[in-house]
Enzyme design. Sequence first.
Site, mmCIF file in Angstrom:
data_model
loop_
_atom_site.group_PDB
_atom_site.id
_atom_site.type_symbol
_atom_site.label_atom_id
_atom_site.label_comp_id
_atom_site.label_asym_id
_atom_site.label_seq_id
_atom_site.Cartn_x
_atom_site.Cartn_y
_atom_site.Cartn_z
ATOM 1 N N ARG A 148 0.845 -1.193 0.000
ATOM 2 C CA ARG A 148 0.000 0.000 0.000
ATOM 3 C C ARG A 148 0.884 1.249 0.000
ATOM 4 N NH1 ARG A 148 -5.136 1.219 -1.512
ATOM 5 N NH2 ARG A 148 -6.310 2.405 0.026
ATOM 6 N N THR A 457 -8.892 0.290 -10.602
ATOM 7 C CA THR A 457 -8.132 -0.786 -9.979
ATOM 8 C C THR A 457 -8.239 -2.025 -10.847
ATOM 9 O OG1 THR A 457 -8.582 0.184 -7.833
ATOM 10 C CG2 THR A 457 -8.054 -2.128 -7.802
ATOM 11 N N THR A 475 -3.709 -1.144 -7.779
ATOM 12 C CA THR A 475 -4.515 0.072 -7.961
ATOM 13 C C THR A 475 -3.662 1.333 -8.093
ATOM 14 O OG1 THR A 475 -6.311 1.379 -6.956
ATOM 15 C CG2 THR A 475 -4.691 0.460 -5.450
ATOM 16 N N ASP A 497 -7.949 8.077 -0.368
ATOM 17 C CA ASP A 497 -8.644 7.022 0.393
ATOM 18 C C ASP A 497 -8.618 7.304 1.900
ATOM 19 O OD1 ASP A 497 -9.531 5.529 -1.707
ATOM 20 O OD2 ASP A 497 -8.121 3.878 -1.466
ATOM 21 N N SER A 521 -8.077 0.711 2.748
ATOM 22 C CA SER A 521 -8.524 0.214 1.450
ATOM 23 C C SER A 521 -9.735 -0.690 1.620
ATOM 24 C CB SER A 521 -7.382 -0.580 0.820
ATOM 25 O OG SER A 521 -7.818 -1.270 -0.326
ATOM 26 N N SER A 522 -10.392 -0.962 0.490
ATOM 27 C CA SER A 522 -11.449 -1.986 0.456
ATOM 28 C C SER A 522 -11.002 -3.195 -0.336
ATOM 29 C CB SER A 522 -12.693 -1.430 -0.216
ATOM 30 O OG SER A 522 -13.138 -0.303 0.460
ATOM 31 N N GLY A 548 -13.332 -1.895 -7.760
ATOM 32 C CA GLY A 548 -14.668 -1.343 -7.541
ATOM 33 C C GLY A 548 -14.815 -0.470 -6.313
ATOM 34 N N GLY A 549 -13.692 0.031 -5.772
ATOM 35 C CA GLY A 549 -13.795 0.907 -4.611
ATOM 36 C C GLY A 549 -14.419 0.162 -3.441
HETATM 37 N N1 GLU Z 1 -8.362 2.725 -3.909
HETATM 38 C C1 GLU Z 1 -9.424 1.810 -3.620
HETATM 39 C C2 GLU Z 1 -9.070 0.935 -2.446
HETATM 40 O O1 GLU Z 1 -7.937 0.764 -2.168
HETATM 41 C C3 GLU Z 1 -9.751 0.929 -4.782
HETATM 42 C C4 GLU Z 1 -10.335 1.710 -5.888
HETATM 43 C C5 GLU Z 1 -11.037 0.873 -6.929
HETATM 44 O O2 GLU Z 1 -11.235 -0.312 -6.750
HETATM 45 O O3 GLU Z 1 -11.395 1.411 -7.958
HETATM 46 O O4 GLU Z 1 -9.915 0.382 -1.827
#
Ligand code: GLU
Length: 660
Positions: A148, A457, A475, A497, A521-522, A548-549
């Site tokens: 990260r 991502t 990502t 984030d 993060s997700s 997908g965030g």
């Molecule tokens: N930056 C996001 C994260 O780390 C992911 C963004 C995405 O999946 O488009 O959770």
Amino acid sequence: MLSQHHSPGEPMARRSTALWLALLLSFSAWAGNDEDIARRSCEAPSDTGSVVVGSGLPGDPALPEPSSGYRIGIVPVLSKQYMVVTANPLATQAGCEVLRAGGSAADAAVAVQMVLGLVEPQSSGLGGGAFIVHYDAAAKTVQTYDGRETAPSGATEDYLRFISATDPSAPLPDARRSGRSIGTPGAVRVLEMLHREHGAKPWADLFDPARRLAIHGFAIGGRMADAIAGARNDLLRDQDAVAYFLDAELKPRALGSTILNPAYADTLARIAAGGADAFYSGAIAQDIVAEISRDAAAPDAPGPLTPGLTTLADMDRYRAVKRGPVCIDYRTYRVCGMGPPSSGAIAVGQTLGILENFGMDVFGPSAIDLHGGKPSVMGVHLVSEAQRLAYADRNKYVADTDFVPLPANGVASLLDKNYLRSRANLIRFDRSMGVAQPGAFPAAEPQGASVQEGKGTSHVSIVDARGNAVAMTTTIESGMGSFRFVRGFLLNNELTDFSAQPADATGPIANRIGPLKRPRSSMAPTLVFKRADNGSLGTLAMVTGSPGGAAIIQFVSKTVIGLADWGLDAQQAAALVNFGAGNSTTTGIGGEHPAIDASDAGANDALVIGLRALGHAVSVRAQSSGIATILRFEVDGETRLQGGADPRREGLALGDGLAR
Ligand code: GLU
């Protein structure tokens, strides 16, 4: 195997048995003789049999096409020894060739990432970060690797919202587009760490496929073309980005046009020869720091840019971190993924642990076809309620645990089965809870909640011939990251984030920014194991993940439930309607799916109508998941791999066998 835990007579068990039979039949038709299979390894299915990816011949999946909303009719890809699924055919091809030559999953991950950074630059690359979950088949161990991005050592808690202590105005032109969003990249260091521990091929060789493509050029694909067109005005602030992504008239380079990236080839050559040190110090690091420090935009789009405070010392001190996995037992499986600073495995684990209190197998989709069928009202209701509860905890408690500890006994408390049963008891069958409250834990400090996170991502799933596996989600945060282009790659905007606000009315926010901290993060790269009778890890059953965030948690939950409860194959689980909820009154049903009638905001769709009757505020907005899944199982004592790529993106699965 896929349906073992269903007791006979249940509707789901019958369905699974039918699928299982279909699978067996397809294997016998597919098998061919060994020579045939070897010849066709790493080739994609086509009307004429098979085709080499990147050959430009008819049926080549790498031939550029406009990016479509949802590709109809994709079948699962079958294989015997190794498999790789990525979001781009050229990247999949590069990974498959490494595996064919006897490379490990870790080797293939390096080669794949280098190609992705070229052909899908909007989503991931050298300028970003990655989380990797690795399974070592010989040692039977799971490790996670945290690459990260970090905040610079000079970042205060106001870094994203104020220019300075004496100038409390917003960074220019905004936080994402200023130098403030750019974290110290982690991808190169984490891949080097993974390769050092699990690589079989020389590091330098793994850069060749990407270098060749960068030097000789490749045709711009649909999603890259869309990303360039959508970002044109932002790219104008960076002369290097203008030169690469736009033509002489400053128009976005078009779909299908050939693009060469000699700067990227040079960067790769330096990293190939000098290792990650060549990236984190010397000329490349200097250029990255200079770009982050820039305070004026390019002549084509003049205006001030607020510099970031990243220094050469920040680059030099960047470290990838090896961390234990976060695992939970779900039904007959063990599901392992990425712990903090990602909230992925905790939130997916809580969702599953809550759902374990319900007989999910009877709430599966109906009319299951290649696209996964139509989810049931009660299936979506229960999953989205469980997710509301999981996100409530995530939003409040989960951040970089090197800075802010989790409440109580940490992961053990958040994934405790008794705790999750008490959370499940909050779910009603007849009414949505709307918004969930986080669980009551004695937290170290009063905490506000934060719900940050964006898009842009890529996910990669790999199994090698020795049975090792990699799930890597990689990502640069939003599509095209911070729009800053250095030496052939884009810099991330990962620091958005973090919560830009350090506190809310209830107290400091766990995910506030601080020096050298990693944004929450997700991302949820996930390995699923079929537990052994003695309760140990057992055998690898699934490798998966998605971009997908914050919705990644929903996409991955859906895929694991598709395997464990609904007997879906790898392709069906990826293709299935996306559904779920963050912690809000809105439940999302992906309206891009052919089984959903999105007209009149879903007013004519039985699933949407049923959910609204339970009090869900339903959105049928299209959802852009990018699930890449490999299922692993045994037939007559022989390993079988089955790959599924999300129909919503350009992904492709390839292995040593051939799909029918
Ligand atoms: N930056 C996001 C994260 O780390 C992911 C963004 C995405 O999946 O488009 O959770």
